[in-house]
Design a protein around this motif. Structure first.
Motif, PDB file in Angstrom:
ATOM      1  N   GLU A   1       0.827  -1.210   0.000  1.00  0.00           N
ATOM      2  CA  GLU A   1       0.000   0.000   0.000  1.00  0.00           C
ATOM      3  C   GLU A   1       0.864   1.263   0.000  1.00  0.00           C
ATOM      4  OE1 GLU A   1      -2.573  -0.149   3.400  1.00  0.00           O
ATOM      5  OE2 GLU A   1      -3.595  -1.952   2.705  1.00  0.00           O
TER       6      GLU A   1
ATOM      7  N   VAL B   1      -7.830  -2.952  -4.510  1.00  0.00           N
ATOM      8  CA  VAL B   1      -8.704  -1.784  -4.527  1.00  0.00           C
ATOM      9  C   VAL B   1      -7.845  -0.601  -4.932  1.00  0.00           C
ATOM     10  CG1 VAL B   1     -10.240  -0.317  -3.204  1.00  0.00           C
ATOM     11  CG2 VAL B   1     -10.082  -2.721  -2.650  1.00  0.00           C
ATOM     12  N   SER B   2      -8.313   0.161  -5.905  1.00  0.00           N
ATOM     13  CA  SER B   2      -7.617   1.377  -6.308  1.00  0.00           C
ATOM     14  C   SER B   2      -8.524   2.562  -6.056  1.00  0.00           C
ATOM     15  CB  SER B   2      -7.254   1.305  -7.787  1.00  0.00           C
ATOM     16  OG  SER B   2      -6.739   2.556  -8.193  1.00  0.00           O
ATOM     17  N   ASP B   3      -7.931   3.682  -5.601  1.00  0.00           N
ATOM     18  CA  ASP B   3      -8.717   4.904  -5.438  1.00  0.00           C
ATOM     19  C   ASP B   3      -8.465   5.863  -6.594  1.00  0.00           C
ATOM     20  OD1 ASP B   3      -6.170   5.663  -4.882  1.00  0.00           O
ATOM     21  OD2 ASP B   3      -6.612   6.699  -3.006  1.00  0.00           O
TER      22      ASP B   3
ATOM     23  N   GLY C   1      -5.433   6.600  -7.708  1.00  0.00           N
ATOM     24  CA  GLY C   1      -4.116   7.205  -7.548  1.00  0.00           C
ATOM     25  C   GLY C   1      -3.010   6.256  -7.971  1.00  0.00           C
ATOM     26  N   PRO C   2      -1.767   6.675  -7.744  1.00  0.00           N
ATOM     27  CA  PRO C   2      -0.638   5.855  -8.180  1.00  0.00           C
ATOM     28  C   PRO C   2      -0.251   4.719  -7.238  1.00  0.00           C
ATOM     29  CG  PRO C   2       0.145   7.941  -7.354  1.00  0.00           C
ATOM     30  CD  PRO C   2      -1.337   7.982  -7.226  1.00  0.00           C
ATOM     31  N   LYS C   3      -0.961   4.585  -6.109  1.00  0.00           N
ATOM     32  CA  LYS C   3      -0.651   3.488  -5.187  1.00  0.00           C
ATOM     33  C   LYS C   3      -1.897   2.669  -4.937  1.00  0.00           C
ATOM     34  CE  LYS C   3       2.914   6.030  -2.747  1.00  0.00           C
ATOM     35  NZ  LYS C   3       3.303   6.683  -1.493  1.00  0.00           N
ATOM     36  N   PRO C   4      -1.757   1.371  -4.748  1.00  0.00           N
ATOM     37  CA  PRO C   4      -2.948   0.577  -4.422  1.00  0.00           C
ATOM     38  C   PRO C   4      -3.498   0.976  -3.053  1.00  0.00           C
ATOM     39  CG  PRO C   4      -0.971  -0.824  -4.499  1.00  0.00           C
ATOM     40  CD  PRO C   4      -0.533   0.548  -4.825  1.00  0.00           C
ATOM     41  N   TRP C   5      -4.820   1.008  -2.949  1.00  0.00           N
ATOM     42  CA  TRP C   5      -5.408   1.305  -1.634  1.00  0.00           C
ATOM     43  C   TRP C   5      -5.359   0.061  -0.761  1.00  0.00           C
ATOM     44  CZ3 TRP C   5      -6.814   5.639   0.794  1.00  0.00           C
ATOM     45  CH2 TRP C   5      -7.546   5.503   1.959  1.00  0.00           C
ATOM     46  N   ARG C   6      -5.600  -1.081  -1.362  1.00  0.00           N
ATOM     47  CA  ARG C   6      -5.591  -2.326  -0.594  1.00  0.00           C
ATOM     48  C   ARG C   6      -5.187  -3.449  -1.533  1.00  0.00           C
ATOM     49  NH1 ARG C   6      -4.967  -6.107   2.741  1.00  0.00           N
ATOM     50  NH2 ARG C   6      -6.661  -7.142   3.842  1.00  0.00           N
TER      51      ARG C   6
ATOM     52  N   TRP D   1     -10.310   7.726   2.882  1.00  0.00           N
ATOM     53  CA  TRP D   1     -10.551   7.509   1.450  1.00  0.00           C
ATOM     54  C   TRP D   1     -10.948   8.828   0.811  1.00  0.00           C
ATOM     55  CZ3 TRP D   1     -10.310   3.840  -2.296  1.00  0.00           C
ATOM     56  CH2 TRP D   1     -11.208   3.877  -3.363  1.00  0.00           C
TER      57      TRP D   1
ATOM     58  N   TYR E   1      -0.625   8.337  -0.189  1.00  0.00           N
ATOM     59  CA  TYR E   1       0.162   9.478  -0.632  1.00  0.00           C
ATOM     60  C   TYR E   1      -0.550  10.771  -0.245  1.00  0.00           C
ATOM     61  CZ  TYR E   1      -3.386   8.991  -4.120  1.00  0.00           C
ATOM     62  OH  TYR E   1      -4.591   8.861  -4.727  1.00  0.00           O
TER      63      TYR E   1
ATOM     64  N   PRO F   1     -12.476  10.135  -5.733  1.00  0.00           N
ATOM     65  CA  PRO F   1     -13.107   8.812  -5.727  1.00  0.00           C
ATOM     66  C   PRO F   1     -14.488   8.829  -5.071  1.00  0.00           C
ATOM     67  CG  PRO F   1     -11.265   8.868  -4.213  1.00  0.00           C
ATOM     68  CD  PRO F   1     -11.279  10.185  -4.893  1.00  0.00           C
TER      69      PRO F   1
ATOM     70  N   LYS G   1      -5.653   1.629   8.337  1.00  0.00           N
ATOM     71  CA  LYS G   1      -4.939   2.765   7.746  1.00  0.00           C
ATOM     72  C   LYS G   1      -4.333   3.681   8.809  1.00  0.00           C
ATOM     73  CE  LYS G   1      -5.526   2.149   3.310  1.00  0.00           C
ATOM     74  NZ  LYS G   1      -4.424   2.063   2.339  1.00  0.00           N
TER      75      LYS G   1
END
Lengths: 423, 181
Positions: free
Chosen positions: A82, A372-374, A376-381, B55, B63, B84, B166
């Motif tokens: 993540e 899961v992607s939001d 952005g450039p990094k995976p959320w989960r 989120w 980030y 999102p 998180k």
């Protein structure tokens, strides 16, 4: 059920312990509890294939209770991924299941491509299949060598590691490293296929079936091997399905289920291969499934090499410059390529918002990933569906009438890799 | 295939060729039993928990970005191209079901929970859920009602906190730049 076509039931009823399906406790009606000796087995024991700990209740030599304790190799891969960009994250999955290293890499890359709705050149698809089948052979060789070693057939270990080295030589030639290659990436492959690969892979394909014959000659006529494996560690088809088993463990229990046939990914619908199914549900049949799978994998590899020879000169990776790194030589002449290279490496590419689950048939069964992607450039989960984790859930159900010496054979036949189990 | 008869369905989503059924957590057991017995989903492939704290906001463990997009005053920030979709609650639990039959099918059964809420255990339907639920409890702190042995599985028994949340600190040394006070 239609999928269990033939074969008598392995046993009637269910052997899944109750109330806790993964913990077998001694039954006071059958075993006087004052005779039960509780023994700790592992986590630092060579026959636990890593750092598995078992708490075993013994009545004499008989196992009457068992509980598996895992987590000794938990390194937080999912949390780490993540924090990294999608591009960097591709490095991690190979370390999760370190024996079939190419599969988690494949499944993660397929998940990214699914979110990006990305087209992959066919040369990359066929090369991915060839390398994945090589890893399947590698993984089964490690299983065979270590499992036979544990039952006293020490020579097997040296023979299987001889062929394993040939597989790793091929990986070294293609990717520059022997394991944990990071050769797959979103869009295709990291590099083109080297010229020598085709001939060396062909040599391997002619040699491997003979090697499997040799292994069988050593083991299948060996009375000790047969008596130690036949009828040991039984798991019926219904119990295997209830416990979520997949891969060779499920197929040895008589369930004709292989994701390569049932939900074809890559180009598995275009190759010719059989899915071995056995109906005994014991340690021996799990061994038989894996032996046959090595032969089938060899067939798939040689079909892939044929196809790859026709595809020589085609692109090995997508030309989507927003995701795939530009060719190295362009960095000296093209400003745009330099910028793209810099942006992808530092910031990463963005992946559309959404959640996907992708599963492939790894040597241990259904290897899946939920990402899961939001946007952005990094995976959320990132969550891996680890086939070894699920395989070890069946430990308690396989322990009916098992002696302490057979315990090792049963654990070995479930073929769990602790890196995969604990992640 | 239609999922009209599934009890407790709040929302049905189709995305990336996958079907997601969002159900009311109170009726999860009913919905799961219906899918297993009526629709033939005999295998529970996986239970995946996800934490959506932060989120679409400033990065919590992710980030740094702004809600509306790239922040021009912080050129190094990585903003969202698009904000999102908001999520109904903090945690999601996704049950990946598989119909192991001649016509295979997959569906994702999803429930949403807030901190402190619990969800019924499905161990009675699929014994394989035992370890999957223990993992979600251990790493995300989600509790399952009726689970026969809800203890930590990957972390040590006396561990504090739930590492995949998180808001769990990731540790590490902060980077110091030259010229920084």
């Amino acid at each position: 059920m239609a999928m269990v076509a033939r074969g008598a039931p392995i046993y009637t009823g269910s052997r899944i312990p109750s109330p806790i399906p993964t913990v077998l406790t001694p039954n006071p009606d059958e075993v006087p509890l004052e005779d039960v000796l509780t023994v700790n087995f592992g986590p630092n024991h060579p026959s636990t294939h890593g750092v598995l700990r078992l708490i075993v209740d013994l009545n004499g030599e008989q196992v009457v209770g068992i509980s598996a304790v895992i987590g000794y190799l938990h390194t937080g891969f999912e949390k780490t991924m993540e924090q990294k960009t999608w591009w960097k994250g591709v490095t991690y999955p190979a370390r999760v299941d370190y024996v079939s290293f190419q599969y988690n890499e494949l499944v993660f890359v397929l998940a990214i491509e699914k979110l990006l709705a990305m087209e992959v050149p066919r040369k990359a698809t066929w090369m991915r299949m060839a390398l994945c089948e090589l890893v399947r052979i590698h993984s089964h060789l490690v299983y065979l060598g270590t499992s036979a070693l544990e039952l006293g057939a020490i020579s097997m270990f040296w023979y299987t590691f001889r062929e394993r080295d040939l597989v790793l030589d091929l990986f070294e030639m293609v990717t520059g490293v022997r394991m944990h290659t990071r050769y797959f990436q979103a869009g295709g492959l990291a590099e083109d296929i080297p010229m020598g690969f085709y001939a060396q892979a062909r040599d391997f394909c002619t040699r491997m079936p003979k090697a499997v014959d040799e292994y069988e000659a050593i083991l299948d006529d060996n009375k000790i091997w047969l008596e130690r494996t036949r009828g040991v560690g039984l798991l019926s088809a219904d119990d295997a399905i209830a416990l979520g088993q997949s891969g060779p463990v499920l197929r040895a229990s008589g369930v004709d289920w292989d994701l390569r046939k049932r939900e074809p990914y890559l180009a598995y619908d275009q190759v010719d291969f059989e899915v071995p199914v056995y109906y005994g549900g014991d340690v021996y049949d799990r061994y038989r499934v894996r032996m046959d799978e090595m032969r089938e994998s060899t067939r798939i590899i040689s079909q892939c090499v044929d196809r790859l020879l026709e595809l020589q000169g085609e692109p090995w990776t997508s030309d989507d410059r927003k995701v795939v790194l530009p060719p190295r030589e362009e960095l000296h002449t093209s400003m745009e390529s330099l910028i793209h290279h810099f942006k992808i490496v530092t910031e990463g590419y963005r992946v559309p918002e959404g959640e996907v689950y992708v599963a492939v048939e790894s040597p241990r069964g259904e290897s899946g990933v939920y990402v899961v992607s939001d946007g952005g450039p990094k995976p959320w989960r990132v969550k891996f569906r680890a086939p070894s984790f699920v395989a070890l859930e069946a430990t308690a159900s396989c322990m009916k009438d098992v002696a302490i010496a057979d315990l090792v054979a049963v654990i070995g036949s479930l073929d769990a890799v602790m890196g995969d189990t604990d992640r | 295939m239609g999922y009209e008869g599934v009890p407790g369905v709040v929302e049905t989503r189709e995305a990336f060729g996958e079907t997601t059924l969002v159900v009311d957590p109170a009726r999860l057991l009913e919905a799961a039993a219906h899918l297993r017995d009526e629709a033939g989903f005999n295998v529970l492939a996986d239970i995946a928990a996800a934490d959506y704290l932060g989120w679409g906001e400033l990065g919590v463990a992710g980030y740094i970005g702004t809600a509306s997009g790239r922040d021009l005053n912080a050129p190094g920030s990585q903003g969202y191209a698009r904000r999102p979709e908001p999520k109904p609650k903090r945690f999601s639990l996704s049950y990946h079901l598989l119909r192991l039959a001649d016509e295979p099918l997959r569906v994702r059964l999803q429930v949403w929970l807030d901190e402190g809420e619990s969800v019924p255990s499905v161990v009675s339907l699929w014994p394989t859920a035992d370890w999957h639920e223990r993992e979600a409890f251990d790493l995300m702190g989600i509790s399952f009602d009726g689970h026969p042995n809800l203890t930590r599985i990957l972390m040590e028994d006396d561990w504090e906190g739930h590492p995949l949340r998180k808001d769990y600190p990731i540790g590490g040394e902060p980077v110091r730049f030259s010229g920084e006070e």
